[in-house]
Design an enzyme around this catalytic site. Structure first.
Site, PDB file in Angstrom:
ATOM      1  N   ARG A 103      30.140   5.043  32.911  1.00 33.68           N
ATOM      2  CA  ARG A 103      30.686   4.450  31.688  1.00 33.68           C
ATOM      3  C   ARG A 103      29.585   4.376  30.639  1.00 33.68           C
ATOM      4  O   ARG A 103      28.425   4.659  30.933  1.00 33.68           O
ATOM      5  CB  ARG A 103      31.258   3.061  31.963  1.00 33.68           C
ATOM      6  N   TRP A 149      25.083  -5.843  41.086  1.00 30.54           N
ATOM      7  CA  TRP A 149      24.137  -5.005  40.342  1.00 30.54           C
ATOM      8  C   TRP A 149      22.689  -5.476  40.366  1.00 30.54           C
ATOM      9  O   TRP A 149      21.817  -4.776  39.878  1.00 30.54           O
ATOM     10  CB  TRP A 149      24.599  -4.839  38.894  1.00 30.54           C
ATOM     11  N   GLU A 173      33.207 -13.097  30.851  1.00 29.29           N
ATOM     12  CA  GLU A 173      33.126 -12.751  32.278  1.00 29.29           C
ATOM     13  C   GLU A 173      32.234 -13.804  32.928  1.00 29.29           C
ATOM     14  O   GLU A 173      31.057 -13.909  32.586  1.00 29.29           O
ATOM     15  CB  GLU A 173      32.497 -11.362  32.473  1.00 29.29           C
ATOM     16  N   MET A 199      31.335  -3.311  45.914  1.00 29.43           N
ATOM     17  CA  MET A 199      30.527  -4.396  46.478  1.00 29.43           C
ATOM     18  C   MET A 199      30.601  -5.681  45.652  1.00 29.43           C
ATOM     19  O   MET A 199      29.918  -6.650  45.956  1.00 29.43           O
ATOM     20  CB  MET A 199      29.061  -3.963  46.615  1.00 29.43           C
ATOM     21  N   HIS A 200      31.389  -5.678  44.583  1.00 31.65           N
ATOM     22  CA  HIS A 200      31.499  -6.860  43.712  1.00 31.65           C
ATOM     23  C   HIS A 200      32.662  -7.728  44.173  1.00 31.65           C
ATOM     24  O   HIS A 200      33.697  -7.214  44.593  1.00 31.65           O
ATOM     25  CB  HIS A 200      31.746  -6.392  42.274  1.00 31.65           C
ATOM     26  N   GLU A 207      32.382  -0.475  41.849  1.00 28.11           N
ATOM     27  CA  GLU A 207      32.211  -1.923  42.028  1.00 28.11           C
ATOM     28  C   GLU A 207      32.839  -2.450  43.321  1.00 28.11           C
ATOM     29  O   GLU A 207      33.237  -3.625  43.402  1.00 28.11           O
ATOM     30  CB  GLU A 207      32.682  -2.657  40.765  1.00 28.11           C
ATOM     31  N   ASN A 217      33.049  -2.860  25.223  1.00 25.06           N
ATOM     32  CA  ASN A 217      32.630  -3.738  26.312  1.00 25.06           C
ATOM     33  C   ASN A 217      31.107  -3.727  26.374  1.00 25.06           C
ATOM     34  O   ASN A 217      30.500  -2.668  26.514  1.00 25.06           O
ATOM     35  CB  ASN A 217      33.177  -3.245  27.661  1.00 25.06           C
ATOM     36  N   GLU A 218      30.507  -4.892  26.187  1.00 22.83           N
ATOM     37  CA  GLU A 218      29.052  -5.044  26.302  1.00 22.83           C
ATOM     38  C   GLU A 218      28.310  -3.948  25.542  1.00 22.83           C
ATOM     39  O   GLU A 218      27.566  -3.137  26.117  1.00 22.83           O
ATOM     40  CB  GLU A 218      28.633  -5.076  27.771  1.00 22.83           C
TER      41      GLU A 218
HETATM   42  C1  GAL Z   1      29.657  -6.597  33.458  1.00 26.37           C
HETATM   43  C2  GAL Z   1      30.704  -5.603  32.963  1.00 26.37           C
HETATM   44  C3  GAL Z   1      31.902  -5.554  33.897  1.00 26.37           C
HETATM   45  C4  GAL Z   1      31.451  -5.439  35.328  1.00 26.37           C
HETATM   46  C5  GAL Z   1      30.543  -6.601  35.650  1.00 26.37           C
HETATM   47  C6  GAL Z   1      30.080  -6.630  37.072  1.00 26.37           C
HETATM   48  O1  GAL Z   1      28.419  -6.359  32.876  1.00 26.37           O
HETATM   49  O2  GAL Z   1      31.156  -5.937  31.683  1.00 26.37           O
HETATM   50  O3  GAL Z   1      32.721  -4.455  33.557  1.00 26.37           O
HETATM   51  O4  GAL Z   1      30.794  -4.235  35.516  1.00 26.37           O
HETATM   52  O5  GAL Z   1      29.415  -6.519  34.821  1.00 26.37           O
HETATM   53  O6  GAL Z   1      29.262  -7.750  37.300  1.00 26.37           O
END
Ligand code: GAL
Length: 653
Positions: free
Chosen positions: A111, A333, A325, A375-376, A373, A149-150
């Site tokens: 992304r 991460w 978020e 592992m999230h 993601e 996004n960010e």
């Molecule tokens: C943020 C991002 C999200 C997701 C998240 C995971 O930085 O906006 O899309 O990747 O981290 O912690």
């Protein structure tokens, strides 16, 4: 929707209906409502789903998802999907791909792979945002919009493409008009860098054999910052026209540093940011020790999190913000991604409220069973079972969190340009703008004090009792004027490297402080960069108090012109020279000594009749209106000021 009319904190969740079967959507929406959520943020990575082929839109799935949320009583925040240009678009226009600082084209497959300098990409973004805003701009269930996004995150703020370099040359020509002016501003006589045509100027990456000219880097950062802001503005303009009744916000990142967030927030209705307290400590707080990282591994450090809240509250002059978020389980991460402690999700939610959050949106609803993601975590696990964060959110009572104003007596000054110039030549491996800024901030917070973090230009007509500028390295004429006016009425404290650089990043001809010379009444004698194993002793000038203090990493000594010395160095190459000075209401602190800065802040507070209360380790106090929130970030109970605060919990006094 008038977002300012909400009486109490609201909660929500980031959801990705496109990641699960449509048969789940009703169930999820019902569960979200039952959990007490009011908002879902969706859509920010869904360009390919919305437009699977060029010009062929599929709105059906999104229409249906929004309807289902509406039936359940959940409002939608729609993200524009421009952080993820789809494969067909990249195939048709490969020039929209970003180029990194090694001049490598970034490939499709993740992304944020776009180049915000690309005119083609900008047009494509305008097209998709227009299509979305035409369809949903007046939808009764769409409460507002998130742009992209960010922005700038994951190393994407600076653009090194050919389009960017040409844009940079034009930007410079507009700014300087003549090459002579640019050569003087950048000091290009050094190492024969003098430019004789605009086309010789490139982006400051891959410069041989050492770092690029810092003034060039500073301007390149400004240019890229302007470009991102411009890129976002294209979207804001479209949404404003087609969706005039809905809010527009953006989710900034932890310690966002690469573009000017004050300018980027100007045309947003309110600011949002993405809070991951555990990853923040592990990944961003490079200055923290292993001991601190271990102690707060499952809660994050309270001051790191609140510093970000305070920055985001200050971006639009002290207005409520959203956490778009909020970590609610383990992330994926950072170098290490431990489970949050029991109670951490409630702790972070209360802290966000106390520092000015209006809504807290958890990331994410259901953990992903696919792709990057996996592992999230989310509020629910991959198989749909409620996870630990879910339980905590179900225990929250948002009625306890009314949206009343925050009134801080202390302001800390923050400036992106100072950061950009400081961080190019930190002159000490352990130092950075944020490290120095954080040291002052954390000291103030550990005395139980609330803080507004603001830009120096927002000081006009200030009502603060104390203004602290930890690392205001770049002082423009405009900022100097505001500082001088402030110093007439308000107690001020400046940290090392104050007013050390001009607007173009040079040292002023008359040396450090010349922009505010009369106000501080000193000149720099020397600065001293200490390796971590060295300390420097400082003692009071008049021996009024017998304390000795140890400075670490950085010391400056000053020649006195009209100021008086409060402390001086008692050993080493700067022995006998002033370390802390005072002139009228202005104090300059040249040495990074935790205990000394703390003593000086306390001294100022006594003088200004601001009550302080030394916080226990891991305990913090924040005020919102009449409410006082006491929080314990330790994983053990703490007795504090007559209160017994259980591990990882908050009490409202
Ligand atoms: C943020 C991002 C999200 C997701 C998240 C995971 O930085 O906006 O899309 O990747 O981290 O912690």
């Amino acid at each position: 929707m008038n977002h300012a009319s909400l009486p109490c904190l609201t909660l929500g969740v980031c959801d990705y209906p496109e990641h699960v079967e449509a048969t789940q959507w009703h169930i999820h929406a019902q569960q979200q409502k039952a959990l007490g959520l009011a908002f879902v943020r969706i859509g920010e990575f869904s360009w390919q789903k919305i437009e699977p082929q060029s010009g062929k839109f599929d709105w059906q799935w999104l229409d249906k998802a929004i309807d289902i949320y509406q039936q359940a009583g959940l409002k939608v925040v729609l993200g524009t999907p421009t952080a993820t240009p789809p494969g067909w678009l990249v195939e048709r226009y490969p020039e929209i791909l970003a180029v990194d600082e090694n001049n490598q084209v970034k490939k499709f497959g993740s992304r944020r792979h776009y180049d915000h300098a690309s005119a083609i990409y900008r047009k494509e973004c305008q097209r998709i945002v227009t299509a979305m805003a035409e369809r949903y701009g007046k939808h009764p269930n769409v409460a507002g919009w998130q742009t992209d996004n960010e922005l700038g995150h994951e190393g994407t703020a600076q653009s090194y493409s050919a389009a960017s370099v040409i844009g940079f040359q034009q930007w410079l020509e507009n700014k300087y008009s003549s090459l002579d002016a640019l050569n003087t501003a950048w000091g290009t006589v050094f190492w024969s860098q003098t430019y004789s045509s605009w086309s010789q100027i490139s982006s400051p990456n891959l410069t041989a054999v050492r770092q690029a000219n810092p003034s060039q880097v500073l301007d390149f950062k400004r240019y890229c910052s302007d470009m991102i802001i411009d890129f976002q503005q294209l979207q804001i303009d479209i949404i404003r026209a087609l969706s005039p009744e809905r809010f527009i916000t953006h989710n900034f990142v932890i310690f966002a540093s690469e573009f000017d967030l004050y300018k980027a927030s100007k045309n947003l209705d309110f600011v949002a940011w993405d809070s991951y307290p555990i990853g923040m400590l592990e990944y961003f707080a490079t200055w923290e020790s292993e001991e601190i990282k271990t102690r707060y591994a499952r809660t994050g450090h309270p001051d790191l999190v609140s510093l970000n809240h305070d920055i985001y509250r200050g971006l639009k002059g002290g207005t409520d913000f959203w956490v778009m978020e909020q970590q609610c389980g383990h992330a994926n991460w950072a170098q290490y991604n431990p489970l949050p402690a029991d109670g951490a999700v409630k702790l972070w939610t209360a802290q966000a409220w106390a520092h000015g959050a209006q809504s807290v949106i958890y990331f994410r609803w259901r953990a992903s069973h696919m792709a990057q993601e996996i592992m999230h975590s989310g509020l629910r696990q991959q198989d749909g079972r409620a996870d630990r964060g879910h339980k905590e959110v179900s225990e929250l009572s948002t009625q306890m969190y009314p949206l009343v104003p925050i009134k801080a007596k202390i302001a800390i000054l923050h400036d992106y340009e100072s950061m950009w110039i400081y961080d190019q030549q930190p002159h000490n491996l352990k130092l950075s703008y944020w490290a120095q800024f954080y040291q002052f901030y954390s000291i103030v917070r550990s005395l139980g004090l609330d803080v507004d973090i603001i830009h120096p230009l927002d000081l006009t007509n200030n009502t603060y009792s104390l203004v602290i500028a930890p690392a205001l390295t770049l002082v423009s004429d405009e900022v100097a004027k505001v500082l001088k006016a402030t110093a007439k009425t308000t107690k001020m404290m400046f940290g090392p490297r104050t007013a050390f650089r001009t607007e173009s990043g040079l040292v002023p001809k008359d040396g450090q402080f010349s922009a505010i010379a009369e106000m501080v009444g000193i000149k720099l004698a020397n600065f001293d960069s200490l390796r971590p194993t060295l300390t420097q002793e400082i003692v009071p000038f008049d021996k009024v108090d017998e304390n000795q203090y140890q400075a670490k990493l950085w010391c400056e000594s000053y020649e006195l012109i009209t100021a008086k010395a409060l402390y001086h160095y008692s050993e080493g190459p700067m022995s006998g020279k002033a370390a802390v000075t005072e002139l009228d209401k202005v104090m300059v602190v040249g040495a990074l000594s935790q205990q000394l800065i703390s003593a000086l802040v306390k001294q100022c507070c006594v003088e200004l009749q601001i009550a302080t209360e030394e916080m226990a380790e891991g305990v913090r106090m924040s005020h919102r209106g009449e409410h006082c929130l006491l929080q314990n970030f330790n994983q053990h109970a703490v007795e504090f000021a007559g209160h017994s605060i259980p591990a990882v919990s908050s009490i409202i006094k």
